[in-house]
Design an enzyme around this catalytic site. Structure first.
Site, PDB file in Angstrom:
ATOM      1  N   HIS A 254       0.862  -1.246  -0.074  1.00  0.00           N
ATOM      2  CA  HIS A 254      -0.082   0.019   0.018  1.00  0.00           C
ATOM      3  C   HIS A 254       0.977   1.241   0.167  1.00  0.00           C
ATOM      4  O   HIS A 254       0.766   2.227  -1.046  1.00  0.00           O
ATOM      5  CB  HIS A 254      -0.667   0.033   1.174  1.00  0.00           C
TER       6      HIS A 254
HETATM    7  C1  BDR Z   1      -3.193   1.807   4.937  1.00  0.00           C
HETATM    8  O1  BDR Z   1      -3.565   1.459   6.198  1.00  0.00           O
HETATM    9  C2  BDR Z   1      -2.312   1.106   7.074  1.00  0.00           C
HETATM   10  O2  BDR Z   1      -2.640  -0.008   7.803  1.00  0.00           O
HETATM   11  C3  BDR Z   1      -1.274   0.870   5.936  1.00  0.00           C
HETATM   12  O3  BDR Z   1      -0.024   1.186   6.714  1.00  0.00           O
HETATM   13  C4  BDR Z   1      -1.671   1.541   4.907  1.00  0.00           C
HETATM   14  O4  BDR Z   1      -1.328   3.010   5.139  1.00  0.00           O
HETATM   15  C5  BDR Z   1      -3.956   0.705   3.969  1.00  0.00           C
HETATM   16  O5  BDR Z   1      -5.188   0.946   4.172  1.00  0.00           O
END
Ligand code: BDR
Ligand code: CA
Length: 329
Positions: A254
């Site tokens: 992500h």
């Molecule tokens: C986002 O949520 C967090 O848990 C991760 O680091 C990322 O920034 C993904 O939805």
């Protein structure tokens, strides 16, 4: 001729993929990480700050200023996700010991600066102005406050790339909401309506970029450094979670994809939409509502951000691997 590095400030909530994104940015010849600001999200803000300091120190980058930011969202309370990132936000590193029984990860000696995250964001926007990229990897609390305090300075920056949102795909925190937006929807709404040059890198694209678990092992065998060890250790629980939850043999990149888009926007295809954040809905709080109607040009409101809708996943994953474990590909 040496490549001109572009100044980049990273705002992060100190989770596992945040750590990967930070290392990726640090090892990118394209970016000069001029500061890191922290916010509550995956973990509390003190732990998030410690995590960032640990990653930077271990990577020999203890010169980068780290400023601590908000401990809670603008409204409501903090939603943590210990099941994904572990109780420390970094995969529960206390579990790893040297053969002597000593912890593999001593507390970092490097300290945050006295400046508040919001002020570091504003100072950086004033100093680097149209050369600055801001990349946000957590809830948008700090950036929203910076926009409220110094809107003119913020509007001049080159770009803001935000990991956040779910548009034509389900959410990961609720059926419709992505975590970073869900954790502080009011802040996201302020940022999106502050006329910043913003790109949203949401689940529509990040769910397509998966790093196979075997790469981490191969990367560590190839490099055998403190950095590759940290990556192997901190991603263990994270990968277990995704195996269990989504039946994948690895994990989503992500936050690294947001850094990737700051380096090279051509990794994704984007559309310019008017986006609003649902701040009230009983079932839909944190939903990012993009006006994707064909007729939006006639009946809709003007676009306020670029939304990433598809990604060249193979090219991106190869690029990411090349930066973190050069020579492995
Ligand atoms: C986002 O949520 C967090 O848990 C991760 O680091 C990322 O920034 C993904 O939805
Ligand atoms: Ca994050």
């Amino acid at each position: 001729m040496a490549m001109q590095k572009r100044p980049c400030l990273i705002d992060t909530d100190g989770g596992v993929d945040d750590a990967l994104a930070l290392l990726f940015a640090q090892h990118s010849p394209e970016l000069d990480v001029i500061g890191v600001t922290t916010v509550a999200g995956n973990t509390d803000v003190h732990q998030a700050t410690e995590n960032v300091l640990r990653v930077l120190e271990l990577d020999g980058a203890a010169h980068v200023p780290v400023a601590m930011g908000y401990a809670a969202p603008l409204e409501g309370h903090l939603e943590r996700v210990t099941s994904i990132h572990g109780v420390d936000g970094l995969g529960e590193l206390h579990r790893f010991k040297h053969e002597t029984g000593e912890s593999r990860y001593a507390p970092p000696t490097y300290k945050p600066v006295d400046t508040h995250a919001v002020d570091l964001i504003i100072e950086s926007a004033k100093k680097y102005s149209e050369n600055l990229s801001i990349v946000t990897l957590g809830p948008l609390t700090n950036l929203a406050e910076a926009c409220r305090k110094a809107p003119e300075a913020l509007r001049k920056v080159d770009r803001v790339v935000t990991m956040g949102g779910a548009f034509a795909v389900p959410g990961n925190m609720t059926p419709v909401a992505e975590f970073n937006i869900f954790a502080d929807p009011e802040a996201a709404q302020i940022v999106l309506h502050s006329v910043l040059p913003i790109t949203l890198v949401g689940l529509d694209v990040t769910l397509d970029v998966i790093l196979e678990r075997g790469i981490i092992e191969a990367g560590h065998a190839h490099i055998r450094s403190a950095k590759s060890q940290l990556i192997a250790d901190c991603t263990e629980l994270y990968a277990n979670f995704y195996k269990e939850a989504d039946d994948i043999h690895g994990f989503y990149l992500h936050d690294p994809l947001a850094v990737g888009v700051a380096i090279d926007p051509s990794f994704v295809k984007m559309s310019h939409y008017h986006v609003t954040v649902e701040c009230r809905g009983q079932y839909t709080r944190g939903f990012t509502v993009a006006d994707r109607r064909k007729r939006r040009r006639v009946f809709g409101q003007p676009p306020n951000c670029h939304v990433a809708e598809s990604v060249d996943e193979d090219r991106f994953v190869r690029f990411f691997i090349d930066h973190l474990w050069p020579g492995l590909n």
